[in-house]
Structures are given as structure tokens and as C-alpha cells.
Design a protein around this motif. Structure first.
Motif, mmCIF file in Angstrom:
data_model
loop_
_atom_site.group_PDB
_atom_site.id
_atom_site.type_symbol
_atom_site.label_atom_id
_atom_site.label_comp_id
_atom_site.label_asym_id
_atom_site.label_seq_id
_atom_site.Cartn_x
_atom_site.Cartn_y
_atom_site.Cartn_z
ATOM 1 N N ILE A 419 26.001 69.408 49.683
ATOM 2 C CA ILE A 419 25.405 68.808 48.488
ATOM 3 C C ILE A 419 24.136 69.555 48.093
ATOM 4 O O ILE A 419 23.900 69.834 46.913
ATOM 5 C CB ILE A 419 25.123 67.317 48.734
ATOM 6 N N LEU A 420 23.287 69.890 49.077
ATOM 7 C CA LEU A 420 22.050 70.630 48.800
ATOM 8 C C LEU A 420 22.356 71.965 48.154
ATOM 9 O O LEU A 420 21.727 72.349 47.153
ATOM 10 C CB LEU A 420 21.278 70.829 50.100
ATOM 11 N N TRP A 421 23.315 72.697 48.694
ATOM 12 C CA TRP A 421 23.685 74.004 48.133
ATOM 13 C C TRP A 421 24.184 73.847 46.693
ATOM 14 O O TRP A 421 23.822 74.621 45.811
ATOM 15 C CB TRP A 421 24.744 74.661 49.017
ATOM 16 N N LYS A 422 24.986 72.814 46.480
ATOM 17 C CA LYS A 422 25.541 72.583 45.146
ATOM 18 C C LYS A 422 24.440 72.247 44.146
ATOM 19 O O LYS A 422 24.443 72.735 43.011
ATOM 20 C CB LYS A 422 26.557 71.442 45.215
ATOM 21 N N GLU A 423 23.473 71.425 44.568
ATOM 22 C CA GLU A 423 22.374 71.041 43.684
ATOM 23 C C GLU A 423 21.521 72.250 43.313
ATOM 24 O O GLU A 423 21.147 72.436 42.153
ATOM 25 C CB GLU A 423 21.497 69.977 44.358
ATOM 26 N N LEU A 424 21.192 73.078 44.287
ATOM 27 C CA LEU A 424 20.366 74.254 44.008
ATOM 28 C C LEU A 424 21.127 75.269 43.153
ATOM 29 O O LEU A 424 20.554 75.870 42.232
ATOM 30 C CB LEU A 424 19.897 74.885 45.318
ATOM 31 N N ASP A 425 22.403 75.460 43.441
ATOM 32 C CA ASP A 425 23.224 76.355 42.612
ATOM 33 C C ASP A 425 23.249 75.884 41.164
ATOM 34 O O ASP A 425 23.188 76.681 40.226
ATOM 35 C CB ASP A 425 24.654 76.415 43.151
ATOM 36 N N ARG A 426 23.318 74.570 40.981
ATOM 37 C CA ARG A 426 23.371 74.009 39.633
ATOM 38 C C ARG A 426 22.107 74.332 38.840
ATOM 39 O O ARG A 426 22.142 74.468 37.620
ATOM 40 C CB ARG A 426 23.547 72.486 39.716
ATOM 41 N N HIS A 427 20.987 74.485 39.544
ATOM 42 C CA HIS A 427 19.722 74.808 38.884
ATOM 43 C C HIS A 427 19.444 76.313 38.877
ATOM 44 O O HIS A 427 18.333 76.742 38.559
ATOM 45 C CB HIS A 427 18.574 74.064 39.561
#
Length: 481
Positions: A419-427
Motif C-alpha cells: 500500500i505504501l509503495w502504491k501511494e507513493l507511486d501515485r504521487h
């Protein structure tokens, strides 16, 4: 069409807990929210999911939206029938231009309310241990603008009266003119040795204080590279900072912690961190959506019931109630691999086993849509709900990432790593690079392994992944620079 109402709301400085009860209530019911740079990003979590967000900026000498444009938007949105919140740091009536905005609303024939906030000139110093009045030191207080709209930007005040007649003065927005303020006060009779203090980002984890005699306060602020937003206090009570400072003494002061959430359930970690001086973001935020949940099959034929998530407990019990299914028809063996789910079940008098063993025959899996892959070995699965990301928490997260506030990340599970990786990738942020100067905490060896596989070595790995262990480790781990 009926016109909407406008709320001119003071958020207080920094700490989101400083907003008044009425201020938060007005913010939560707004259709449109206009907010400034000095409004803490965490306030965005209080805004309705379907509301329109309008950022007004307001850096010194670099306004994202001009004041006239802001007033025009307030009028247009209210005339269109929307409930509008104008959210400002501190108090909107203390150099917050609430008067000008109210005049524009009156001219347009609109209704409005002014919702006071705690002004930065009083609350900011208090967070630095500086009361603006004191029985032995100060019997008068003045709030003074540190700049004006005059061409030279110099504050147009009665310096003689201010120097001779006021014990404590708070200068707002005065960093650019700090040298001028000190010089004019001294020229008009203020003792050059009068204590002074400049407080940057008051009531936040970024708070810093420069303290010096009035004649040297500009030099001291420059040495410490103090910048806007800052409030300047001149008077004898400024010297109390050394004796009465309290925020900086909290063991986790200076930490802004991101707890990576994997569920919508409220946690116990955030309140504990805040009590020790940390600021906390819990993200992503989720809402539990059961609109596509199918009817529950009868649990009676199964020998084992496995509940995968805490939220699934409430959904399950509601489903049983709606369909008048007796709890006694549940399988004798109920299991879960989540401690929080175990505790939730126990709160309803359902005592489960804590295990992640492979399922046997005649086993029923109950859990959220995103965890459905866990159910492949079970005889049957029932998807209790799906999690929908909350827009307001996403807005707060984006603002905090953009301004680089976060310095500590708590990763509670291997799922949280994804989830953390996905959130940072999204930004548009490289997770491995972003985490290099953050304190990264892994809950247990499995989370540690997942982080290292993703390319990040955690700074702290908790052998016992509980709140007390986390607090102990963070207390003893210095902040990375």
C-alpha cells in the motif's frame, strides 16, 4: 434559487486540535472549502468527501489567488446555492481579512457567519512556553501587523506608543521587516535588552524558536534560518521560553509519523504517538462499502469460520441480524490471523483462535475484496465488503508529501508495504529514494522481509509489534536529518 451560506472560519495555528467545535462542525458540512497555506494539511480530513477544495495559497508576496479573486469565488459559490467554508489559519478577524470578505458578502446580499479561531499571536507563544501576559511581567498586550499594503511594506504603527505603553507585542507576518521592527522600537525608547522571540511554524512538529535581546533578534533569527510563517514576541515574557517551554520536551516532538493503514478500523497507535508530541497521519483513509456484498450463505455446514479483517466482524454480525440467523449456528471453530480481528470478535463474545494455519475441508473464509486471494484454499468465501479510498485523506497526504513534512513511517504489515509503495507511486515519488532519510519502522520480521524485498532496510524492526514497543523504540531512536 436559494443562496447558500458562508462560514468565515478560524482554524487556529498549527495543531488541528485547536479548531473550535463550531468551526469543525461548519467545515464538515461545507460544499466548497477555500483554504490557505497556513491551514494545517490534516484539516483536509475533516472536509466532506464530495466537497470542492479550492487552495488559495497566500505565501508572502506570492499569492496563489488574489484577495479580490477569493472574494469573487465566495460570492459566486454562495449565489449558486452552496454552503461555503473559508478556512484560515489563526483567527479570521486578526489580520485574516475577514472584514473585507464579509463586506463583499454583504454587498452581494449573502448571509454569512464569522467563526472565531485561536489567534496565532497568543496560541503560538503559548506552544513555546510564552504567555503574553503575566502578573509580574506584563499587564498589556498588542497584536501588530508586521507589514502593510503600503508600497514599501513597512508597518505603519505608532512606534512611540507601542514602545512606551505596551508590555508585550506580537508582530504578525513580520519576518521581512524584523530588523526594522527592532530598530524602530529601540529608537522610540524600548530597552535594547528587552527579551524577544521568533516562533516558526508554531504548534506543529516543525516548531522552532529563536530567542535573543531585541537588539540582536534579527541576527539570531538569521543564524537559525527562521522563515515564514513566524510570529515575533517582544516583551519580558519572551524570556520565559527557556523556563516554560513544554512542547519541545515531549519525547517524540519533531516527529511527523505516517501510519500506513490497511483497514478502515480506528487504531490505538495514533493517540499514543500524539500524547508524546508527535504529529500523525493515518493514511490511506477508507470507507467500508457493502453495496455489492452478496447474501451470506448459511454458516451452519462449515466446520471452520475464518475472519480475515476487523471490519468484516461488524458486517458479518449485521448480516446475521438482517437475515435472522442465530449466532449459535456459527461453526464451533472460529479463526483469524489478525490480532485486531481477534479482539473485535471477543468484544462480541465470540472467542476465536489466532492462527494462520492452512484451512481444512468445510471451511468458510470471510473478508474484504482486496484480500480475496487469501481465500483460495478455503472451501468457500464470502466477500464482506470492499474498501474505498477517502478523497479527503488523499488530499491531506498529498499536501504533506508536497511540503515534505513526514519524517517517520510506521509499516504494520507486509500488506502495508504494498500500500505504501502504491501511494507513493501515485504521487510520482520513488518509494526507495523517499524513504532514505525517513525513520522506517517494521512491525515484525515478515514486514521487515517485505520492506527489504522492496528495496528498503527498516531502521526499526519490532520483535513484539505492539504500541508500547513502538513508542519505546521511537523514543530511543534519533530523528534522521
Amino acid at each position: 434559487m436559494t443562496s447558500g451560506n458562508v462560514f468565515l472560519i478560524g482554524a487556529g495555528p498549527g495543531d488541528p486540535g485547536l479548531i473550535t467545535v463550531k468551526g469543525r462542525e461548519c467545515l464538515e458540512k461545507a460544499d466548497v472549502v477555500l483554504y490557505d497555506r497556513l491551514v494545517h494539511p490534516l484539516f483536509l480530513q475533516y472536509v466532506r468527501e464530495d466537497a470542492e477544495y479550492i487552495y488559495c495559497g497566500k505565501l508572502p508576496e506570492r499569492h496563489h489567488l488574489r484577495q479580490e479573486t477569493i472574494q469573487q469565488i465566495l460570492v459566486e459559490k454562495a449565489l449558486a446555492g452552496f454552503t461555503v467554508a473559508r478556512l484560515k489559519g489563526g483567527d479570521p478577524g486578526m489580520f485574516g481579512r475577514a472584514g473585507e470578505e464579509a463586506e463583499a458578502l454583504v454587498k452581494a446580499g449573502l448571509t454569512y457567519e464569522m467563526v472565531p479561531g485561536i489567534t496565532a499571536g497568543m496560541a503560538g507563544p503559548m506552544y513555546a512556553g510564552i504567555p503574553v501576559t503575566h502578573r509580574d511581567l506584563s499587564g498589556s498586550f498588542a497584536a501588530v501587523t508586521g507589514h502593510t499594503k503600503a508600497e514599501d511594506g513597512q508597518p505603519g504603527v505608532d512606534w512611540k506608543s507601542l514602545a512606551a505603553g505596551i508590555d508585550t507585542a506580537a508582530f504578525y507576518m513580520g519576518m521581512k521587516n524584523l530588523g526594522t521592527i527592532a530598530r524602530r522600537l529601540i529608537e522610540n525608547g524600548k530597552d535594547p535588552a528587552t527579551p524577544a522571540a521568533v516562533i516558526e511554524w508554531a504548534a506543529t512538529s516543525r516548531q522552532r524558536v529563536a530567542e535573543a535581546p531585541l537588539e540582536r533578534i534579527q541576527e539570531k533569527a538569521e543564524q537559525q534560518q527562521i522563515k515564514n510563517p513566524a510570529i515575533t514576541i517582544v516583551g519580558e515574557t519572551a524570556a520565559l521560553h527557556r523556563k516554560l517551554k513544554w512542547l519541545e520536551k515531549k519525547p517524540l516532538f519533531g516527529r511527523f509519523v505516517w501510519i500506513v493503514k490497511t483497514s478502515a478500523a480506528a487504531g490505538s497507535i495514533a493517540p499514543a504517538l500524539r500524547s508524546l508530541g508527535a504529529e500523525v497521519l493515518e493514511a490511506p483513509g477508507y470507507t467500508v462499502d457493502t453495496r455489492e456484498t452478496k447474501p451470506l450463505v448459511s454458516p451452519h455446514p462449515f466446520h471452520r469460520l475464518h475472519v480475515a479483517a476487523e471490519e468484516s466482524v461488524d458486517v458479518l454480525l449485521n448480516e446475521l441480524k438482517q437475515n435472522r440467523i442465530d449466532l449459535r449456528t456459527l461453526p464451533d471453530r472460529i479463526t483469524t490471523a489478525s490480532l485486531r480481528t481477534l479482539w473485535k470478535l471477543e468484544s462480541y463474545g465470540l472467542f476465536a483462535e489466532y492462527t494462520d494455519e492452512s484451512p481444512g475441508p468445510d471451511s468458510l473464509w470471510i473478508g474484504p475484496e482486496h484480500a480475496g486471494s487469501e481465500a483460495e484454499l478455503f472451501s468457500q468465501k464470502w466477500v464482506s465488503h470492499r474498501l474505498i479510498h477517502k478523497k479527503n485523506t488523499a488530499k491531506a497526504t498529498a499536501a504533506l508529501l508536497d511540503n515534505d513534512w513526514i519524517n517517520t513511517v510506521v509499516v504494520p504489515s507486509s500488506q502495508a508495504v504494498h500500500i505504501l509503495w502504491k501511494e507513493l507511486d501515485r504521487h510520482g515519488i520513488s518509494p526507495v529514494q523517499w524513504l532514505t532519510n525517513k525513520t522506517v519502522t517494521a512491525h515484525g520480521p515478515e514486514t521487515d522481509k517485505a520492506l527489504q524485498t522492496a528495496g528498503t532496510v527498516p531502521d526499526i524492526t519490532l520483535s513484539s509489534p505492539d504500541t508500547e514497543s513502538l513508542l519505546h523504540e521511537l523514543r530511543n531512536h534519533s530523528l534522521q536529518q
